[in-house]
Scaffold this active site. Structure first.
Site, PDB file in Angstrom:
ATOM      1  N   ARG A  93       2.052 -19.449 -36.613  1.00 34.55           N
ATOM      2  CA  ARG A  93       1.668 -18.413 -35.656  1.00 34.55           C
ATOM      3  C   ARG A  93       2.209 -18.771 -34.278  1.00 34.55           C
ATOM      4  O   ARG A  93       2.235 -19.947 -33.888  1.00 34.55           O
ATOM      5  CB  ARG A  93       0.151 -18.334 -35.606  1.00 34.55           C
ATOM      6  N   THR A 353       5.719  -5.840 -39.469  1.00 35.59           N
ATOM      7  CA  THR A 353       5.283  -7.092 -40.114  1.00 35.59           C
ATOM      8  C   THR A 353       5.752  -6.989 -41.551  1.00 35.59           C
ATOM      9  O   THR A 353       6.089  -5.915 -42.025  1.00 35.59           O
ATOM     10  CB  THR A 353       3.742  -7.236 -40.037  1.00 35.59           C
ATOM     11  N   ASN A 373       4.915  -8.660 -34.648  1.00 36.88           N
ATOM     12  CA  ASN A 373       3.890  -7.713 -34.217  1.00 36.88           C
ATOM     13  C   ASN A 373       4.389  -6.274 -34.329  1.00 36.88           C
ATOM     14  O   ASN A 373       4.626  -5.814 -35.430  1.00 36.88           O
ATOM     15  CB  ASN A 373       3.349  -8.041 -32.826  1.00 36.88           C
ATOM     16  N   ASP A 395      -1.813  -9.396 -29.427  1.00 39.22           N
ATOM     17  CA  ASP A 395      -2.900  -9.702 -30.374  1.00 39.22           C
ATOM     18  C   ASP A 395      -4.041 -10.480 -29.703  1.00 39.22           C
ATOM     19  O   ASP A 395      -5.107 -10.643 -30.290  1.00 39.22           O
ATOM     20  CB  ASP A 395      -2.382 -10.486 -31.587  1.00 39.22           C
ATOM     21  N   SER A 424      -5.120 -13.246 -35.615  1.00 41.82           N
ATOM     22  CA  SER A 424      -4.275 -12.394 -36.457  1.00 41.82           C
ATOM     23  C   SER A 424      -5.103 -11.758 -37.556  1.00 41.82           C
ATOM     24  O   SER A 424      -6.189 -12.235 -37.892  1.00 41.82           O
ATOM     25  CB  SER A 424      -3.183 -13.265 -37.081  1.00 41.82           C
ATOM     26  N   SER A 425      -4.573 -10.693 -38.112  1.00 37.66           N
ATOM     27  CA  SER A 425      -5.190 -10.086 -39.299  1.00 37.66           C
ATOM     28  C   SER A 425      -4.359 -10.336 -40.550  1.00 37.66           C
ATOM     29  O   SER A 425      -4.706  -9.856 -41.634  1.00 37.66           O
ATOM     30  CB  SER A 425      -5.342  -8.577 -39.105  1.00 37.66           C
ATOM     31  N   GLY A 444       0.309  -4.256 -41.734  1.00 32.05           N
ATOM     32  CA  GLY A 444      -0.601  -3.140 -41.456  1.00 32.05           C
ATOM     33  C   GLY A 444      -1.626  -3.408 -40.386  1.00 32.05           C
ATOM     34  O   GLY A 444      -2.658  -2.741 -40.340  1.00 32.05           O
ATOM     35  N   GLY A 445      -1.358  -4.374 -39.484  1.00 35.09           N
ATOM     36  CA  GLY A 445      -2.265  -4.616 -38.359  1.00 35.09           C
ATOM     37  C   GLY A 445      -3.675  -4.889 -38.842  1.00 35.09           C
ATOM     38  O   GLY A 445      -3.890  -5.599 -39.829  1.00 35.09           O
TER      39      GLY A 445
HETATM   40  O1  DON Z   1      -1.076 -10.781 -36.667  1.00 35.49           O
HETATM   41  C1  DON Z   1      -1.469  -9.614 -36.673  1.00 35.49           C
HETATM   42  O2  DON Z   1      -2.582  -9.288 -37.034  1.00 35.49           O
HETATM   43  C2  DON Z   1      -0.508  -8.535 -36.237  1.00 35.49           C
HETATM   44  N1  DON Z   1       0.486  -9.075 -35.358  1.00 35.49           N
HETATM   45  C3  DON Z   1       0.095  -7.887 -37.441  1.00 35.49           C
HETATM   46  C4  DON Z   1       0.858  -6.656 -37.069  1.00 35.49           C
HETATM   47  C5  DON Z   1       1.152  -5.794 -38.221  1.00 35.49           C
HETATM   48  O3  DON Z   1       0.828  -6.046 -39.358  1.00 35.49           O
HETATM   49  C6  DON Z   1       1.847  -4.545 -37.934  1.00 35.49           C
HETATM   50  N2  DON Z   1       2.074  -3.853 -39.145  1.00 35.49           N
HETATM   51  N3  DON Z   1       2.113  -2.909 -39.695  1.00 35.49           N
END
Ligand code: DON
Length: 544
Positions: A93, A353, A373, A395, A424-425, A444-445
């Site tokens: 990370r 991502t 991100n 984030d 992070s997710s 997917g955030g």
């Molecule tokens: O680490 C995280 O939670 C985010 N940076 C992830 C971003 C992400 O999955 C965007 N995607 N669709």
């Protein structure tokens, strides 16, 4: 796309009935772009293992899926090392640069667009760790496919063309000259090919303390970025013990902090210990999953952050506490988020991502989620290195004072600090069932965690075909906003009507979320099933 190979069933039948195939029949790579999956298979065919394949796939994805991940970003690699029977997570990370200081508050877009949004990249250190500690091949081998793809170029596909249209307005000149292309056009990245070539020779030493470091920092200094030489020199990929949770005969292994993924899955399955999801009618199962998501995301938003910097409440996963939370769920009525005290973090609809899943013939496994991100990260390409920088600073809780955004506790636990990793997710996960193993993850955030949850529940319940665990329309609740977001078809009309009657606000989303890449390994027959989300353009490839 699904690939199932049957030939080895004949082989498995030769095994004594009680003996499980200790290893897979051959290797498999499932990734979001075929060229990256091929890079992984190329390593396996060369005699490399799943970790070599993961390193090559990661670097290649950074080239052919440039809006989603890359050496200017970071991620998490969840590994299973077969001969040691051990799981470990490589935490690559990004970290906050020193110049960002403590508790930095960003104006809305500045944590998303432009070089100041970039944190210290972690991927090169993660790849180096993979290869030097777990791989069999040389760095030059695993970097070769990515270098080739960067130099000779690749054609822009539909997904990338869309992302370019969406993000090109924030591109700097370098990013524009490389990426501002329409569908079918060739993207060549000669400066990135040179940087990857230096990485092949000098590894993390070059990236963090050598020529690449010097170039990157000169560009950042000139163009307003915050990353400096001492930030790069101090960066380390860290090995962490994955988070595990058991649920009704299944063992879930997932990402540790600074990802909230494993902690949130453990929170959810912890709440569900006394429930047999299999017994529940569809509407009751959906209601219960929404309610446990709501409670788990509330705690995530309030309390989680980089555990090297903040103290996570000792009772966070305490069975009694989780049991009490489960007790607060009423089956005939939703609990409005406003009745659950806590803080909110409506995480924006970030859209990129990447995830890949790998297994080799020895039974080594990799579940990896990598990110810069947002789509195309910060939109800033360092001209002298060709590296597209992440916007991972977003984030962090970068706007703690704003109403309906970040609360005080969330602000503290996940506030900016020098060297700190942003929460992070990303949820690379391996679920081990009595007879089968499921390697899974997705971009997917904030929705990543609920997507991995629903796919894992699909695997555990085993009521539908494996491809449906990945492709089925999904639903999501993240505490605030207090709505159930769902893709068309996630609920039957009858279930939707009943959920509304129980007080849920349902909101259909127009976009489709995620791009899941999974492998199902049947340990009795040895059969491998690779499933690449039909929402994307990925591929499931098996070694011949
Ligand atoms: O680490 C995280 O939670 C985010 N940076 C992830 C971003 C992400 O999955 C965007 N995607 N669709």
């Amino acid at each position: 796309m699904i690939i199932i190979r049957y030939w080895f069933i004949a082989f498995a039948l030769l095994l004594p009935f009680t003996a499980y195939a200790a290893s897979a029949p051959s290797g498999m790579v499932v990734a979001a772009q075929p060229a990256a999956a091929r890079a992984g298979i190329e390593m396996l065919n060369k005699g490399g293992n799943a970790f070599d394949a993961a390193a090559a796939t990661a670097l290649a994805l950074g080239v052919v899926e440039p809006g989603s991940s890359g050496i200017g970003g970071g991620g998490f690699f969840l590994l299973y090392i077969a001969k040691e029977k051990r799981y470990v997570m490589i935490d690559a990370r990004e970290t906050s640069p020193k110049l960002a200081g403590y508790g930095r508050v960003y104006a809305t877009q500045s944590s998303i667009d432009g070089p100041a949004a970039a944190a210290v990249p972690g991927l090169p250190a993660g790849v180096e760790r993979l290869v030097s500690h777990y791989g069999k091949l040389k760095r030059a081998d695993i970097a070769a496919p990515a270098i080739r793809l960067a130099r000779s170029g690749f054609a822009v596909g539909a997904r990338l063309a869309n992302m370019i249209r969406w993000r090109s307005k924030v591109f700097n000149d370098s990013a524009r000259s490389i990426f501002d292309k329409s569908r079918g056009a060739l993207i060549r990245q000669p400066a990135l090919a040179d940087t990857l070539t230096r990485f092949a020779r000098g590894g993390a030493e070059d990236f963090y303390r050598g020529e690449t470091a010097g170039r990157l920092v000169a560009d950042m200094q000139r163009d307003g970025g915050l990353v400096r030489l001492d930030d790069l020199a101090a960066y380390r990929a860290v090995e962490r013990e994955p988070v595990t949770v058991d649920y009704h005969g299944f063992h879930v292994v997932s990402a540790a902090l600074p990802s909230s993924g494993g902690m949130t899955l453990a929170h959810i399955f912890g709440q569900l210990q006394g429930d047999d999801l299999k017994e529940l009618a569809p509407v009751d199962r959906a209601h219960l999953l929404i309610e446990v998501m709501k409670r788990a995301y509330r705690d995530r938003n309030a309390y989680l952050g980089d555990a090297d910097f903040v103290t996570i409440p000792k009772d966070y996963l305490d069975p009694q506490r989780l049991h009490k939370l489960r007790d607060s769920i009423q089956m005939e009525r939703t609990t409005p988020s406003s009745e659950l005290t806590g803080f909110a973090e409506p995480i924006g609809a970030s859209v990129d991502t990447t995830h890949f899943s790998i297994i080799d013939a020895e039974g080594n496994m990799v579940s990896a989620t990598l990110s810069i991100n947002y789509g195309f990260g910060s939109g800033y390409v360092s001209p002298s290195t060709g590296i597209l920088l992440n916007d991972e600073m977003d984030d962090f809780a970068t706007r703690p004072g704003q109403p309906n955004a970040y609360g005080l506790v969330q602000g503290k636990a996940n506030g900016v600090a020098p060297g700190k990793r942003m929460l992070s997710s990303m949820t690379p996960t391996i679920v081990i069932g009595p007879n089968r193993t499921f390697i899974v993850g997705t971009p997917g955030g904030s929705r990543i965690i609920s997507m991995v949850l629903l796919a894992s529940v699909g695997f555990m319940m085993d009521e539908t075909a494996p491809k449906d665990w990945v492709n089925a329309p999904r639903y999501h609740h993240q505490f605030l906003p207090d709505v159930v977001q769902y893709e068309e078809g996630a609920f039957s009309p009858a279930v939707a009507a009943e959920l509304r009657k129980r007080g849920h606000t349902l909101k259909q989303v127009s976009r489709r979320y995620g791009n899941m890449q999974a492998i199902l390994w049947d340990r009795r027959s040895g059969r491998l099933t690779g499933i690449s989300d039909e929402r994307g353009e990925g591929a499931a490839l098996q070694q011949p």
